[in-house]
Motif scaffolding. Structure first.
Motif, PDB file in Angstrom:
ATOM      1  N   GLN A  65     -17.069  20.958  -3.235  1.00  0.00           N
ATOM      2  CA  GLN A  65     -16.787  20.258  -2.080  1.00  0.00           C
ATOM      3  C   GLN A  65     -17.468  20.822  -0.708  1.00  0.00           C
ATOM      4  OE1 GLN A  65     -14.448  16.985  -1.993  1.00  0.00           O
ATOM      5  NE2 GLN A  65     -15.742  17.537  -3.624  1.00  0.00           N
ATOM      6  N   LEU A  66     -17.342  22.406  -0.906  1.00  0.00           N
ATOM      7  CA  LEU A  66     -17.900  23.034   0.329  1.00  0.00           C
ATOM      8  C   LEU A  66     -19.619  22.898   0.244  1.00  0.00           C
ATOM      9  CD1 LEU A  66     -15.854  26.420   0.091  1.00  0.00           C
ATOM     10  CD2 LEU A  66     -16.006  24.877   1.969  1.00  0.00           C
ATOM     11  N   LYS A  67     -19.911  22.808  -0.803  1.00  0.00           N
ATOM     12  CA  LYS A  67     -21.537  22.563  -1.032  1.00  0.00           C
ATOM     13  C   LYS A  67     -21.794  21.061  -0.334  1.00  0.00           C
ATOM     14  CE  LYS A  67     -22.614  25.777  -4.858  1.00  0.00           C
ATOM     15  NZ  LYS A  67     -22.639  25.954  -6.164  1.00  0.00           N
ATOM     16  N   GLU A  68     -21.064  20.128  -0.863  1.00  0.00           N
ATOM     17  CA  GLU A  68     -21.442  18.722  -0.490  1.00  0.00           C
ATOM     18  C   GLU A  68     -21.194  18.699   1.242  1.00  0.00           C
ATOM     19  OE1 GLU A  68     -19.138  15.633  -2.349  1.00  0.00           O
ATOM     20  OE2 GLU A  68     -19.737  16.593  -4.540  1.00  0.00           O
ATOM     21  N   LEU A  69     -20.272  19.284   1.726  1.00  0.00           N
ATOM     22  CA  LEU A  69     -19.940  19.371   2.915  1.00  0.00           C
ATOM     23  C   LEU A  69     -20.927  20.034   3.807  1.00  0.00           C
ATOM     24  CD1 LEU A  69     -16.064  19.979   3.087  1.00  0.00           C
ATOM     25  CD2 LEU A  69     -17.099  17.809   3.580  1.00  0.00           C
ATOM     26  N   GLU A  70     -21.663  20.841   3.215  1.00  0.00           N
ATOM     27  CA  GLU A  70     -22.650  21.743   3.900  1.00  0.00           C
ATOM     28  C   GLU A  70     -23.782  20.947   3.787  1.00  0.00           C
ATOM     29  OE1 GLU A  70     -25.143  26.049   3.701  1.00  0.00           O
ATOM     30  OE2 GLU A  70     -23.908  25.403   2.047  1.00  0.00           O
ATOM     31  N   SER A  71     -24.148  20.258   2.672  1.00  0.00           N
ATOM     32  CA  SER A  71     -25.360  19.266   2.546  1.00  0.00           C
ATOM     33  C   SER A  71     -25.251  18.112   3.253  1.00  0.00           C
ATOM     34  CB  SER A  71     -25.188  18.818   1.043  1.00  0.00           C
ATOM     35  OG  SER A  71     -26.490  17.812   0.778  1.00  0.00           O
ATOM     36  N   ASP A  72     -23.903  17.755   3.722  1.00  0.00           N
ATOM     37  CA  ASP A  72     -23.945  16.356   4.668  1.00  0.00           C
ATOM     38  C   ASP A  72     -23.986  16.990   6.030  1.00  0.00           C
ATOM     39  OD1 ASP A  72     -23.639  14.749   2.739  1.00  0.00           O
ATOM     40  OD2 ASP A  72     -21.316  14.580   2.787  1.00  0.00           O
ATOM     41  N   GLY A  73     -23.966  18.321   6.231  1.00  0.00           N
ATOM     42  CA  GLY A  73     -24.132  18.672   7.772  1.00  0.00           C
ATOM     43  C   GLY A  73     -22.933  19.002   8.448  1.00  0.00           C
ATOM     44  N   LEU A  74     -21.747  18.967   7.827  1.00  0.00           N
ATOM     45  CA  LEU A  74     -20.348  18.929   8.592  1.00  0.00           C
ATOM     46  C   LEU A  74     -19.840  20.421   8.614  1.00  0.00           C
ATOM     47  CD1 LEU A  74     -18.458  15.836   6.907  1.00  0.00           C
ATOM     48  CD2 LEU A  74     -19.454  16.151   9.104  1.00  0.00           C
TER      49      LEU A  74
END
Length: 116
Positions: free
Chosen positions: A56-65
């Motif tokens: 989830q952290l990787k996805e949130l980082e990838s999404d720029g959040l």
């Protein structure tokens, strides 16, 4: 109609849910209103598996959040997570969701509030 990475979203609500939907993303984001180390997040979210939290952290980082900062100046390696400038725009929404949850819990006879 909205489109990101060749994925189409019929409305702005579905686009928002692309960013914060799922069981843990909004929870992680609200915990990151204040910068935290990975170990702090693990302690605050013991019901989230390590694998799920990492994904989830990787996805949130990838999404720029969120931003991820690695401190390599001395062992052991330390990693901080915080809301990005884009992620900070979600703070009113996240606080609103949390407040709504409190009100819904107070009105429901099926919800048991367990202190954290």
């Amino acid at each position: 109609m909205y489109s990101i990475d060749n994925k189409q979203f019929p409305c702005s609500t579905s686009l928002t849910m692309k960013y914060i939907g799922g069981k843990w993303k909004a929870v992680i984001l609200i915990h990151l209103i204040k910068k935290k180390r990975y170990s702090e997040l693990r302690k605050e979210l013991p019901m989230v598996t390590e694998r799920t939290l990492s994904l989830q952290l990787k996805e949130l980082e990838s999404d720029g959040l969120i931003t991820r900062t690695v401190h390599t100046n001395k062992p052991p390696l330390k990693v901080d997570y915080a809301l990005s400038e884009f992620g900070q725009t979600l703070i009113p929404l996240l606080k609103g969701i949390a407040e709504w949850g409190k009100e819904a819990a107070a009105k429901s006879d099926q919800v048991t509030i367990v202190p954290c």
